[in-house]
Design an enzyme around this catalytic site. Structure first.
Site, short mmCIF file in Angstrom:
data_model
loop_
_atom_site.label_atom_id
_atom_site.label_comp_id
_atom_site.label_asym_id
_atom_site.label_seq_id
_atom_site.Cartn_x
_atom_site.Cartn_y
_atom_site.Cartn_z
CE LYS A 1 -10.49 0.94 7.27
NZ LYS A 1 -9.33 0.06 7.06
C1 LIG Z 1 -9.17 -1.30 7.25
C2 LIG Z 1 -7.98 -1.92 6.63
C3 LIG Z 1 -8.00 -3.24 6.18
C4 LIG Z 1 -9.19 -4.14 6.37
O1 LIG Z 1 -10.26 -3.75 5.57
P1 LIG Z 1 -11.74 -4.30 5.88
O2 LIG Z 1 -12.62 -3.58 4.93
O3 LIG Z 1 -12.00 -3.94 7.30
O4 LIG Z 1 -11.72 -5.77 5.67
C5 LIG Z 1 -6.87 -3.73 5.55
N1 LIG Z 1 -5.76 -2.97 5.41
C6 LIG Z 1 -5.69 -1.70 5.83
C7 LIG Z 1 -4.44 -0.93 5.65
C8 LIG Z 1 -6.81 -1.12 6.44
O5 LIG Z 1 -6.74 0.15 6.86
#
Ligand SMILES: *Cc1c(COP(=O)(O)O)cnc(C)c1O
Length: 503
Positions: free
Chosen positions: A116
């Site tokens: 993120k």
């Molecule tokens: C948010 C997240 C995901 C999922 O990603 P999306 O973009 O919501 O599909 C997968 N793995 C981790 C560690 C995340 O923080």
């Protein structure tokens, strides 16, 4: 470049407005009216650039109401060596499992150890610049619903950013102990964190509702404030994610793993469908991607959707060891439906209405054909996730987190089912294993040997594996808890108004 709503094409706004608002006033998501297409020459030019150069090119082509200097300022401030540990914030590591080679794209070297950060370190720069263009003098109130990683990454990105306030809601029993500790100890004068009595979908629905409640919006307006979103429903979240797929491809060409023009497969551990959708946009821009392998945990609503064309959220919700994917309503799928229906806003609206009122929808055969041509869906349960962590560690000395392991397992299923072993693969690794120490450690040593406390586990995993602990995680140990609020879902609006001091 303008943006329109997925559910009403008559709503057309600039990039600055799309980013400031986060979500369209009709409840739809903003999508680019047109997608930039790159020629071979464009890609050749990007081969010679570093990550920041590639980011400036891609982002600049979408944020056309930003000046070149503004885009450069965003990129240069976001992807620093200080924050990401190296010039390239998204390095690729090669690992092998049962004879299958994977190019693992590590997206978690930022300040909060999850992918993120790749978007949330730059979003505050996009947003403050957008506000200055569109809503001068207003304070942006960022409401976040998190399944664990977005919350912390958004808090780190927005802490003490002038002209912004941020409130994060997380499911009380739905995040890992490390994720919780990261959020409740958050520093900064414009931040607030609150647990809700519900799961992630409740948090997300609650936030969406607040965003679209007229009385609340008017109350904010009267106080020179406006809502914005740091969730992946905001175009400003998705855009930076397109960059790393293009950049990864360039890196693989440059290091000789693939030849320019070769097709690749992409594997993404998926929750809200943001990350995998970004790779789809990269393909629409010209990146030669053959298959999009969508990996889910036991919350396998997307697997079923890809295999049957029926999206049905009416099912058991599981709290798993990959909590950031514990989601039944994948918001960004709405954008894919828009693309696959060739921009049919009425159709998208009908599907979204059906999802709200009946809890499900079925796409037509045209969309289904396009979906099956490009997407492979698979899921992985808890036991297989831990088995995959163990095998990958034993065979390649690579320590994957629980989310990345889901992707690795589903990739193996893909190879098994299709026999497509030859196409090189980019597999998105989305978090540091140290965010989920108990589950990761429990995969490689006997359960009864694991230490009690979270930070002892971190030390233990470091001793057992030799894998470096990300500094910001190690430092949490000495930080005091600042936030221990809990609220009922129905009280979320009141909580927001009270926190803002305008109740
Ligand atoms: C948010 C997240 C995901 C999922 O990603 P999306 O973009 O919501 O599909 C997968 N793995 C981790 C560690 C995340 O923080």
């Amino acid at each position: 470049m303008n943006y329109n709503s997925t559910t009403d094409k008559n709503i057309v706004v600039s990039a600055a407005q799309a980013i400031s608002q986060g979500i369209s006033s009709d409840g739809g998501l903003f999508v680019p009216v047109e997608i930039p297409k790159y020629s071979n020459e464009d890609f050749q030019a990007m081969l010679k650039m570093d990550y920041k150069g590639r980011a400036k090119k891609v982002i600049g082509d979408y944020l056309t109401d930003f000046t070149v200097e503004e885009v450069a300022d965003c990129v240069d401030n976001a992807y620093t060596v200080e924050k990401f540990g190296a010039e390239n914030p998204a390095p690729i590591v090669s690992a092998k499992l049962n004879g299958n080679t994977m190019n693992i794209l590590e997206l978690w070297h930022g300040p909060t150890s999850a992918f993120k950060d790749m978007a949330l370190q730059i979003l505050p720069y996009f947003l403050t610049k957008s506000l200055a263009k569109k809503y001068k003098g207003k304070e942006a109130v960022i409401l976040v619903a998190t399944s664990g990683d977005t919350g912390k990454a958004a808090l780190e990105g927005f802490k003490d950013v002038d002209g912004t306030r941020i409130i994060v809601f997380y499911p009380q029993n739905g995040v890992s102990p490390m994720q919780k500790c990261q959020m409740t100890t958050q520093e900064g004068n414009n931040v607030d964190v609150c647990a809700i009595e519900g799961n992630f979908d409740d948090a997300q629905t609650g936030v969406k509702k607040i965003f679209t409640t007229t009385e609340i919006i008017e109350k904010l307006q009267a106080n020179d404030k406006l809502f914005s979103s740091a969730n992946s429903i905001n175009w400003g979240r998705l855009l930076p994610q397109i960059v790393y797929y293009i950049s990864a491809y360039c890196d693989l060409v440059n290091n000789g793993t693939i030849k320019f023009g070769d097709e690749v497969n992409v594997v993404v551990p998926t929750g809200n469908f943001g990350n995998i959708l970004a790779s789809y946009y990269a393909m629409l821009m010209g990146l030669p991607v053959k298959k999009f392998i969508c990996a889910s945990n036991s919350n396998n609503v997307l697997t079923d959707f890809i295999n049957t064309g029926v999206y049905d959220k009416g099912r058991q919700f599981y709290t798993t060891i990959s909590p950031s994917m514990d989601i039944l309503v994948s918001s960004n799928l709405e954008r894919l439906l828009y693309i696959l229906s060739d921009g049919d806003d009425k159709k998208v609206k009908a599907y979204m209405t059906a999802l709200k009122t009946e809890g499900k929808y079925t796409v037509d055969s045209d969309i289904m054909d396009k979906l099956s041509a490009r997407f492979f869906g698979g899921f992985c349960n808890e036991e297989s996730t831990q088995k995959t962590i163990k095998e990958l560690y034993e065979q390649s000395n690579y320590l994957a987190d629980t989310h990345t392991a889901v992707a690795v397992d589903v990739y193996a299923q893909y190879v098994e089912k299709t026999g497509d072993k030859e196409t090189p693969v980019i597999l998105a690794s989305t978090a540091s294993p140290y965010k989920f120490s108990k589950s990761v450690l429990g995969s490689i040593i006997p359960e009864n040997e694991i230490c009690e406390s979270e930070f002892d586990m971190v030390d233990q995993m470091n001793k057992v594996t030799g894998v470096e602990v990300p500094k910001p995680l190690a430092q949490l140990k000495n930080k005091g808890v600042r936030f221990n609020n809990v609220t009922a879902v129905d009280d979320m609006p009141a909580y927001v108004l009270k926190t803002l001091g305008i109740d």
